[in-house]
Design a protein around this motif. Structure first.
Motif, PDB file in Angstrom:
ATOM      1  N   VAL A  85       0.837  -1.205   0.000  1.00  0.00           N
ATOM      2  CA  VAL A  85       0.000   0.000   0.000  1.00  0.00           C
ATOM      3  C   VAL A  85       0.876   1.260   0.000  1.00  0.00           C
ATOM      4  N   ILE A  86       1.912   1.284   0.838  1.00  0.00           N
ATOM      5  CA  ILE A  86       2.798   2.450   0.872  1.00  0.00           C
ATOM      6  C   ILE A  86       3.501   2.627  -0.470  1.00  0.00           C
ATOM      7  N   HIS A  87       3.944   1.510  -1.061  1.00  0.00           N
ATOM      8  CA  HIS A  87       4.599   1.575  -2.374  1.00  0.00           C
ATOM      9  C   HIS A  87       3.640   2.114  -3.423  1.00  0.00           C
ATOM     10  N   TRP A  88       2.381   1.696  -3.375  1.00  0.00           N
ATOM     11  CA  TRP A  88       1.379   2.176  -4.329  1.00  0.00           C
ATOM     12  C   TRP A  88       1.103   3.667  -4.131  1.00  0.00           C
ATOM     13  N   LEU A  89       0.967   4.093  -2.879  1.00  0.00           N
ATOM     14  CA  LEU A  89       0.720   5.505  -2.604  1.00  0.00           C
ATOM     15  C   LEU A  89       1.896   6.376  -3.049  1.00  0.00           C
ATOM     16  N   ARG A  90       3.089   5.831  -2.948  1.00  0.00           N
ATOM     17  CA  ARG A  90       4.292   6.602  -3.288  1.00  0.00           C
ATOM     18  C   ARG A  90       4.535   6.646  -4.785  1.00  0.00           C
ATOM     19  N   THR A  91       4.300   5.542  -5.500  1.00  0.00           N
ATOM     20  CA  THR A  91       4.689   5.444  -6.908  1.00  0.00           C
ATOM     21  C   THR A  91       3.542   5.158  -7.856  1.00  0.00           C
ATOM     22  N   ARG A  92       2.374   4.776  -7.291  1.00  0.00           N
ATOM     23  CA  ARG A  92       1.221   4.325  -8.078  1.00  0.00           C
ATOM     24  C   ARG A  92       1.489   3.018  -8.797  1.00  0.00           C
ATOM     25  N   GLU A  93       2.548   2.331  -8.457  1.00  0.00           N
ATOM     26  CA  GLU A  93       2.782   0.986  -8.979  1.00  0.00           C
ATOM     27  C   GLU A  93       1.984  -0.007  -8.139  1.00  0.00           C
ATOM     28  N   ARG A  94       1.300  -0.922  -8.800  1.00  0.00           N
ATOM     29  CA  ARG A  94       0.326  -1.778  -8.128  1.00  0.00           C
ATOM     30  C   ARG A  94       0.918  -3.088  -7.610  1.00  0.00           C
ATOM     31  N   ARG A  95       2.237  -3.200  -7.628  1.00  0.00           N
ATOM     32  CA  ARG A  95       2.844  -4.411  -7.085  1.00  0.00           C
ATOM     33  C   ARG A  95       4.295  -4.140  -6.735  1.00  0.00           C
ATOM     34  N   ILE A  96       4.833  -4.990  -5.880  1.00  0.00           N
ATOM     35  CA  ILE A  96       6.263  -4.968  -5.560  1.00  0.00           C
ATOM     36  C   ILE A  96       6.887  -6.201  -6.184  1.00  0.00           C
ATOM     37  N   ASP A  97       7.857  -5.982  -7.053  1.00  0.00           N
ATOM     38  CA  ASP A  97       8.565  -7.090  -7.691  1.00  0.00           C
ATOM     39  C   ASP A  97       9.812  -7.415  -6.895  1.00  0.00           C
ATOM     40  N   LEU A  98       9.948  -8.661  -6.527  1.00  0.00           N
ATOM     41  CA  LEU A  98      11.126  -9.133  -5.814  1.00  0.00           C
ATOM     42  C   LEU A  98      12.200  -9.560  -6.805  1.00  0.00           C
ATOM     43  N   ALA A  99      13.441  -9.572  -6.354  1.00  0.00           N
ATOM     44  CA  ALA A  99      14.557 -10.036  -7.173  1.00  0.00           C
ATOM     45  C   ALA A  99      14.629 -11.565  -7.132  1.00  0.00           C
ATOM     46  N   PRO A 100      15.267 -12.190  -8.116  1.00  0.00           N
ATOM     47  CA  PRO A 100      15.410 -13.653  -8.080  1.00  0.00           C
ATOM     48  C   PRO A 100      16.088 -14.167  -6.814  1.00  0.00           C
ATOM     49  N   VAL A 101      16.988 -13.377  -6.222  1.00  0.00           N
ATOM     50  CA  VAL A 101      17.631 -13.839  -4.988  1.00  0.00           C
ATOM     51  C   VAL A 101      16.629 -14.053  -3.871  1.00  0.00           C
ATOM     52  N   ASN A 102      15.492 -13.365  -3.935  1.00  0.00           N
ATOM     53  CA  ASN A 102      14.484 -13.489  -2.885  1.00  0.00           C
ATOM     54  C   ASN A 102      13.686 -14.789  -2.968  1.00  0.00           C
ATOM     55  N   ALA A 103      13.929 -15.569  -4.015  1.00  0.00           N
ATOM     56  CA  ALA A 103      13.283 -16.886  -4.097  1.00  0.00           C
ATOM     57  C   ALA A 103      13.681 -17.757  -2.917  1.00  0.00           C
ATOM     58  N   ALA A 104      14.899 -17.561  -2.397  1.00  0.00           N
ATOM     59  CA  ALA A 104      15.358 -18.354  -1.250  1.00  0.00           C
ATOM     60  C   ALA A 104      14.445 -18.144  -0.047  1.00  0.00           C
ATOM     61  N   GLU A 105      14.068 -16.882   0.222  1.00  0.00           N
ATOM     62  CA  GLU A 105      13.176 -16.609   1.351  1.00  0.00           C
ATOM     63  C   GLU A 105      11.845 -17.342   1.210  1.00  0.00           C
ATOM     64  N   ILE A 106      11.277 -17.270   0.002  1.00  0.00           N
ATOM     65  CA  ILE A 106       9.959 -17.870  -0.218  1.00  0.00           C
ATOM     66  C   ILE A 106      10.026 -19.387  -0.098  1.00  0.00           C
ATOM     67  N   VAL A 107      11.081 -19.982  -0.658  1.00  0.00           N
ATOM     68  CA  VAL A 107      11.212 -21.442  -0.604  1.00  0.00           C
ATOM     69  C   VAL A 107      11.354 -21.937   0.833  1.00  0.00           C
ATOM     70  N   PHE A 108      12.206 -21.291   1.619  1.00  0.00           N
ATOM     71  CA  PHE A 108      12.408 -21.764   2.993  1.00  0.00           C
ATOM     72  C   PHE A 108      11.199 -21.464   3.872  1.00  0.00           C
TER      73      PHE A 108
END
Length: 386
Positions: A85-108
């Motif tokens: 929500v804060i990212h949307w209010l600041r930039t009007r972008e409707r999503r936050i894209d994670l980097a491929p390195v962040n796949a490790a967090e999601i997997v674990f």
């Protein structure tokens, strides 16, 4: 007073961790920031578990479980949506894209969540859970320690961490060590009086002490971690902010849960498990189901505005039902059960829709090598498994 002391200590820890951001791997520093900023939550919950071990028939058994489930659900239901929500209010972008390195967090996080469902069959968090969950956390830290370091960012945001970064390396490490020691002393000194004051205040003013421990105590102890993540988003590093909150969730859903039997055993003077009664069983079920739904929304390495709002709306619903059924244990437990199955149904639908992303996520998260990540959290997406 003790809550403010714990909050201040959390900020001191976070400043020290942020200073080290460009000295170690990007993934490892995200994990380190998440770990040190949740130390206040660890201290409070460990105290409840230790007191539960000293008197297994007391309400401290319920308090330890309530504090843990409340903290975990606050992160996914409130902190994750807040980043979007804060990212949307600041930039009007409707999503936050994670980097491929962040796949490790999601997997674990997915691995830890899968194991958490097995706890429901035993109605207790025991030593087998401690071994498995701590092992999952250790494997996560080992994996992210091999991820790349962040490149220098020319426009660092102002603040104590930026000021520390201007010092010589020796003075930086000295300052970070001093901040950590002082903060640790404050947290250790404040954890017991803060935890006991929560219980006493609830009784004094007629508010359900269980709800205070489940929601208000984690809100205070989580504030430093959430604030740091918000600052990441406001400084244009939304991916880092969301990744910090995901790593925070990994810490609490693996290491914190896994260490509770240890704290209880120290209080009991012998090996024991943290039991889950009928209410806590469903509270834990709901926490695990919410976690699975949150992970499903991240399978494509992004969190959209509608996904974040769905998490927030479901969190508001569960809190509303808890307040509506206050004093009616049977209806409260039934509402927790139905909400849990609702989360699972939503998670199943999203997982099926994104089934093709799951294999790629595991390959990237567990085995891929990655190029250097920019401090803003962006990285090239052409990563292949090593």
């Amino acid at each position: 007073m003790f809550g403010i002391a714990i909050l201040a200590a959390g900020f001191m820890l976070s400043w020290g961790a942020e200073t080290a951001e460009k000295r170690v791997s990007q993934g490892l520093i995200v994990a380190a920031i998440a770990l040190v900023t949740v130390l206040p939550e660890y201290a409070v919950d460990f105290y409840y578990a230790y007191a539960a071990g000293q008197d297994p028939s007391s309400n401290y058994v319920h308090y330890a479980a309530a504090n843990m489930t409340g903290a975990n659900r606050l992160l996914v239901g409130l902190a994750w949506p807040l980043m979007v929500v804060i990212h949307w209010l600041r930039t009007r972008e409707r999503r936050i894209d994670l980097a491929p390195v962040n796949a490790a967090e999601i997997v674990f996080l997915l691995i830890g969540t899968a194991w958490s469902f097995t706890i429901l069959f035993r109605n207790a968090i025991g030593w087998i859970d401690s071994l498995m969950l701590v092992a999952i956390f250790a494997a996560y830290v080992w994996r992210v320690s091999y991820l790349p370091k962040a490149e220098e960012d020319e426009d660092d945001e102002p603040g104590p961490a930026a000021a520390l970064a201007t010092l010589s390396p020796a003075r930086q490490w000295l300052a970070m060590g001093g901040l950590t020691i002082v903060a640790a002393i404050v947290i250790l000194a404040s954890a017991e009086p803060f935890a006991e004051s929560m219980v006493a205040s609830g009784r004094l003013i007629g508010i359900d002490e269980f709800l205070l421990i489940q929601w208000l105590a984690p809100l205070a102890s989580e504030a430093p971690a959430v604030t740091i993540a918000v600052l990441f988003v406001l400084s244009g590093r939304a991916a880092n902010g969301l990744a910090t909150m995901i790593s925070d969730k990994i810490n609490q859903w693996t290491l914190l849960v896994g260490m509770l039997p240890l704290a209880m055993s120290l209080g009991a003077g012998g090996l024991t498990a943290l039991p889950l009664d009928a209410r806590q069983h469903e509270e834990f079920f709901l926490t695990a189901a919410q976690s699975l739904f949150g992970i499903a929304l991240l399978l494509r390495l992004r969190l959209g505005l509608w996904g974040g709002l769905a998490l927030a709306a479901l969190f508001a619903l569960q809190v509303g039902l808890t307040l509506a059924f206050l004093g009616d244990e049977a209806r409260t437990i039934a509402s927790l059960t139905w909400l849990s199955w609702g989360y699972l149904a939503l998670a199943a639908a999203v997982l099926i829709a994104n089934a093709r992303s799951l294999g790629h996520l595991f390959a990237v998260g567990l085995f891929a090598s990655h190029p250097t990540v920019h401090a803003g959290g962006n990285a090239p997406t052409s990563n292949k498994p090593a």
